[in-house]
Design an enzyme around this catalytic site. Structure first.
Site, PDB file in Angstrom:
ATOM      1  N   CYS A  51      28.334  12.265  17.224  1.00 57.45           N
ATOM      2  CA  CYS A  51      27.453  13.099  16.398  1.00 57.45           C
ATOM      3  C   CYS A  51      28.196  14.388  16.047  1.00 57.45           C
ATOM      4  O   CYS A  51      28.653  15.103  16.925  1.00 57.45           O
ATOM      5  CB  CYS A  51      26.183  13.414  17.182  1.00 57.45           C
ATOM      6  N   CYS A  66      24.172  18.008  10.437  1.00 54.15           N
ATOM      7  CA  CYS A  66      23.213  17.457   9.471  1.00 54.15           C
ATOM      8  C   CYS A  66      21.803  17.995   9.669  1.00 54.15           C
ATOM      9  O   CYS A  66      21.007  18.005   8.729  1.00 54.15           O
ATOM     10  CB  CYS A  66      23.163  15.940   9.558  1.00 54.15           C
ATOM     11  N   THR A  93      20.638  19.512  19.026  1.00 51.04           N
ATOM     12  CA  THR A  93      21.961  19.003  18.684  1.00 51.04           C
ATOM     13  C   THR A  93      22.878  20.118  18.182  1.00 51.04           C
ATOM     14  O   THR A  93      22.530  20.822  17.236  1.00 51.04           O
ATOM     15  CB  THR A  93      21.804  17.913  17.600  1.00 51.04           C
ATOM     16  N   GLU A 106      23.817  18.409  23.304  1.00 49.43           N
ATOM     17  CA  GLU A 106      22.468  18.884  23.063  1.00 49.43           C
ATOM     18  C   GLU A 106      22.171  19.986  24.076  1.00 49.43           C
ATOM     19  O   GLU A 106      22.731  19.987  25.167  1.00 49.43           O
ATOM     20  CB  GLU A 106      21.432  17.758  23.231  1.00 49.43           C
ATOM     21  N   HIS A 139      16.215  13.299   7.821  1.00 44.50           N
ATOM     22  CA  HIS A 139      17.072  13.030   8.985  1.00 44.50           C
ATOM     23  C   HIS A 139      17.084  11.538   9.337  1.00 44.50           C
ATOM     24  O   HIS A 139      18.082  11.020   9.824  1.00 44.50           O
ATOM     25  CB  HIS A 139      16.663  13.894  10.172  1.00 44.50           C
ATOM     26  N   TYR A 188      20.653   8.919   9.445  1.00 43.37           N
ATOM     27  CA  TYR A 188      21.133   7.976  10.465  1.00 43.37           C
ATOM     28  C   TYR A 188      21.696   6.702   9.828  1.00 43.37           C
ATOM     29  O   TYR A 188      22.465   5.990  10.474  1.00 43.37           O
ATOM     30  CB  TYR A 188      19.996   7.614  11.431  1.00 43.37           C
ATOM     31  N   CYS A 245      25.500   8.281   9.542  1.00 37.09           N
ATOM     32  CA  CYS A 245      26.324   8.651  10.713  1.00 37.09           C
ATOM     33  C   CYS A 245      26.437   7.514  11.716  1.00 37.09           C
ATOM     34  O   CYS A 245      27.529   7.244  12.229  1.00 37.09           O
ATOM     35  CB  CYS A 245      25.777   9.910  11.369  1.00 37.09           C
ATOM     36  N   GLU A 274      20.059   8.606  21.086  1.00 33.39           N
ATOM     37  CA  GLU A 274      19.699   9.402  19.921  1.00 33.39           C
ATOM     38  C   GLU A 274      19.220   8.490  18.781  1.00 33.39           C
ATOM     39  O   GLU A 274      18.338   8.866  18.005  1.00 33.39           O
ATOM     40  CB  GLU A 274      20.871  10.253  19.463  1.00 33.39           C
TER      41      GLU A 274
END
Ligand code: SF4
Ligand code: FE
Length: 484
Positions: A99, A103, A190, A256, A291, A295, A298, A446
Site C-alpha cells: 500500500c 490514495c 493508512t 497504519e 476508495h 482497490y 492497487c 485491508e
C-alpha cells in the site's frame, strides 16, 4: 514544492510529530527501520511522477490553477481522469508490492469537493471555496494528505452521542471566533505518519443529536495535541534484524496508525463541515465509493507481483511445465484482471457532478470492492499452493549465512540447479510477505476491511441494484403482465 524523493524526506524531517511504537516515543521516524519502507512507498508517488514514461498517469492538469500537478492531489475532471487514477494505482502496486498510502487523501478531496459544493448550494455556506483554496495549497506544495475517516466507534449499537464516552467519534468540543477544537481518535490510519496534513471527516451518517460529530477539517500533521501510535504487523520486527531476505519486501511496506486528537485547534479557513449533520452520510458514501474503486487498481498491481512471484518460484523449483501449475497461474490472472475490469468499469461509467468533479459509478465501485474482499485471498491461496511447504519452514537468512550450516542449507534447499538457492529464498520470502507477513496487511486484511467491510458493500448493492426493475423484466418476459 516537493518534487523528488529527497524533497519529500526532507519535508518530513522538518515536522515535529509525536509518534509512539513499542511503548516508546520515536525521535527520528524518517530513518526508523520499521517506518522507512512505508515512507519509501509514498516516495514512489513522487519519483514516478518525474519519470517521463509515467507523466500521463502520474500527473494531471489542475482545474484550480491550470498547472500540471501530482494526480494524488487532483480533482477528477473527466472519466479519463478516473481511469488514469486506477491505472496509476496498478502501476504503483507493481513498483512497491504494498500500500503506497496516498490514495486516501485523493479520494477524500474528490468526495469533499462534491459534498461541500452541494452544501453551499443548499445552505448558502462557502465551504467549497474554502476547500478549493486549501486544495490549491496542497497541489502547489505537492503534499501527502491522510484522509482520516474511521472512528473507534465503541458500542456499534449506539450513535456517537449515545456512547458512554462521548469521545469515541471525533467531535467538536469547543468553538471560538478563530476556529474549532476537536477531540477523539481515528483508527486504521493508512500512512498517517508519512503525511503532511490530516483531513478529518465523519465516518457515518448522523442525526441532529450527533451534530457535534459532523466535522470535516484539515490540520497539519504535526499540530499541537496530535499523537500517533503505529500499529503492529505480522513479522514486523524482521525489519529490525538487519538482513534483507527474510523481510520479503525490504524496500517497501505500508503502515497504519491510531491518531489521537487532544483538543486540537483548527482555524475556520480549514473547516469544511461544521455540524451540518445531514451531509455526513453522503460524504462517507462518496469517499467510500472512490476508495472502493481504487482497490481495483492497487490490489491488482500487488496481485501482478504475486502472480509473477508464483511463476518465478515454479521455474526455480522445476514445476513450471506441469499442466496444473499453468492452470493455476491462469486462474490467478483471471481473478486479478476481473478486479481490474471492475475498477475500470466503475471509472468509465463515472459522471460529472454539479461541482464539475467527476464521481465514480457507485454501484460498480461497490462491486469492485466486494470482489476485492474475496479474490486476493484466492490468489494468495493459489500462490501458497504453487510455492510449497518451504514457504513456512525455511530457516532464517542468518542460518543460510552461517559458516557451517550455510553451505549445507545451500546444498539441500536448492531447486532446479539453474538457479542459486538464494533465488528460492528470496521468492518464497516475497510470497510469504504478501500472503502471510507484513505485506498481507495491505493485500489481504485491508482488502477485506479497508474502505468498509464486505457488509457495507452488500448494503450499497441492495440499495442501488433496482430489484423492482429486474422483477418487472422477468414478469414481462414470463407473460405475467400486459405489454405496455
Ligand atoms: Fe491506495 Fe490501495 Fe493503499 Fe488504499 S489500500 S491507500 S487505494 S494503495
Ligand atoms: Fe486502504
Amino acid at each position: 514544492m516537493i518534487t523528488t524523493q529527497e524533497d519529500y524526506l526532507e519535508s518530513l524531517m522538518g515536522m515535529k510529530k509525536r509518534i509512539f511504537m513499542f511503548g516508546e516515543e520515536i525521535e527520528n521516524y524518517v530513518d526508523h527501520p520499521m517506518i522507512r519502507p512505508s515512507l519509501n512507498a509514498v516516495a514512489m508517488t513522487y519519483e514516478l511522477a518525474n519519470d517521463p514514461t509515467h507523466v500521463e498517469l502520474m500527473t494531471a492538469e489542475s482545474n484550480l490553477n491550470g498547472q500540471r500537478v501530482n494526480r494524488f492531489t487532483h480533482l477528477h475532471q473527466s472519466t479519463q481522469d478516473l481511469v488514469n487514477k486506477v491505472k496509476m494505482q496498478r502501476l504503483l502496486g507493481h513498483c512497491t508490492a504494498c500500500c503506497f498510502q496516498r490514495c486516501v487523501g485523493m479520494d477524500s478531496f474528490n468526495a469533499l469537493d462534491v459534498v461541500t459544493y452541494q452544501m453551499d448550494q443548499e445552505l448558502g455556506t462557502n465551504y467549497n471555496q474554502r476547500f478549493r483554496k486549501y486544495l490549491a495549497h496542497v497541489q502547489e506544495e505537492n503534499l501527502v494528505v491522510d484522509g482520516a475517516m474511521t472512528d473507534p466507534k465503541g458500542n456499534r449499537k449506539l450513535s456517537p452521542s449515545q456512547q458512554t464516552d462521548p469521545d469515541l467519534h471525533v467531535r467538536i468540543v469547543k468553538e471560538n471566533e478563530d476556529g474549532i477544537f476537536i477531540r477523539g481518535a481515528k483508527v486504521h490510519q493508512t500512512g498517517a505518519v508519512n503525511s503532511h496534513e490530516i483531513l478529518v471527516m465523519p465516518a457515518r451518517s448522523l442525526k441532529e443529536a450527533d451534530q457535534d460529530y459532523a466535522v470535516a477539517c484539515a490540520v497539519p500533521a504535526d499540530a499541537e495535541g496530535i499523537i500517533y501510535v503505529v500499529g503492529r504487523q505480522a513479522s514486523d520486527t524482521r525489519k529490525l534484524e538487519g538482513g534483507r531476505i527474510d523481510v520479503g519486501n525490504y524496500q517497501f511496506g505500508g503502515h497504519e496508525a491510531v491518531i489521537i486528537f487532544q483538543d486540537v485547534f483548527i482555524p475556520w479557513e480549514w473547516v469544511f463541515m461544521c455540524r451540518e449533520y445531514q451531509y455526513a452520510g453522503n460524504l462517507v458514501e462518496l469517499f467510500a465509493a472512490h476508495h472502493r474503486a481504487s482497490y481495483g487498481g492497487c490490489k491488482v498491481g500487488v496481485g501482478d507481483v504475486l502472480i509473477g512471484a508464483a511463476q518465478a518460484i515454479a521455474r526455480v523449483q522445476g514445476t513450471e511445465q506441469a499442466a496444473h501449475i499453468k492452470d493455476k497461474l491462469v486462474e490467478m490472472v483471471h481473478l486479478n484482471e476481473t478486479l481490474y475490469a471492475c475498477g475500470l468499469a466503475a471509472s468509465y461509467e463515472g459522471r460529472r457532478s454539479p461541482s464539475g468533479t467527476y464521481m465514480i459509478n457507485v454501484l460498480l465501485a461497490n462491486v469492485t470492492k466486494l470482489n476485492v474482499t474475496r479474490f486476493p485471498y484466492e490468489i494468495a491461496r493459489i500462490a501458497q499452493d504453487i510455492a510449497g511447504g518451504l514457504l513456512v519452514t525455511m530457516p532464517s537468512e542468518k542460518d543460510f549465512n552461517h559458516p557451517e550450516i550455510g553451505p549445507l542449507l545451500q546444498k539441500y534447499l536448492v531447486g532446479s540447479d539453474e538457479f542459486p538457492t538464494e533465488w528460492r529464498q528470496r521468492l518464497l520470502r516475497l510470497i510469504e510477505n504478501i500472503t502471510l507477513g507484513a505485506g498481507g496487511v495491505g493485500y489481504l486484511v485491508e482488502s477485506m476491511h479497508g474502505a468498509g467491510s464486505p457488509m457495507a458493500q452488500r448494503i450499497m448493492l441492495t440499495r442501488l441494484a433496482d430489484m423492482d426493475a429486474k422483477e418487472a423484466y422477468a414478469l414481462k418476459i414470463a407473460g405475467l403482465v400486459e405489454e405496455g
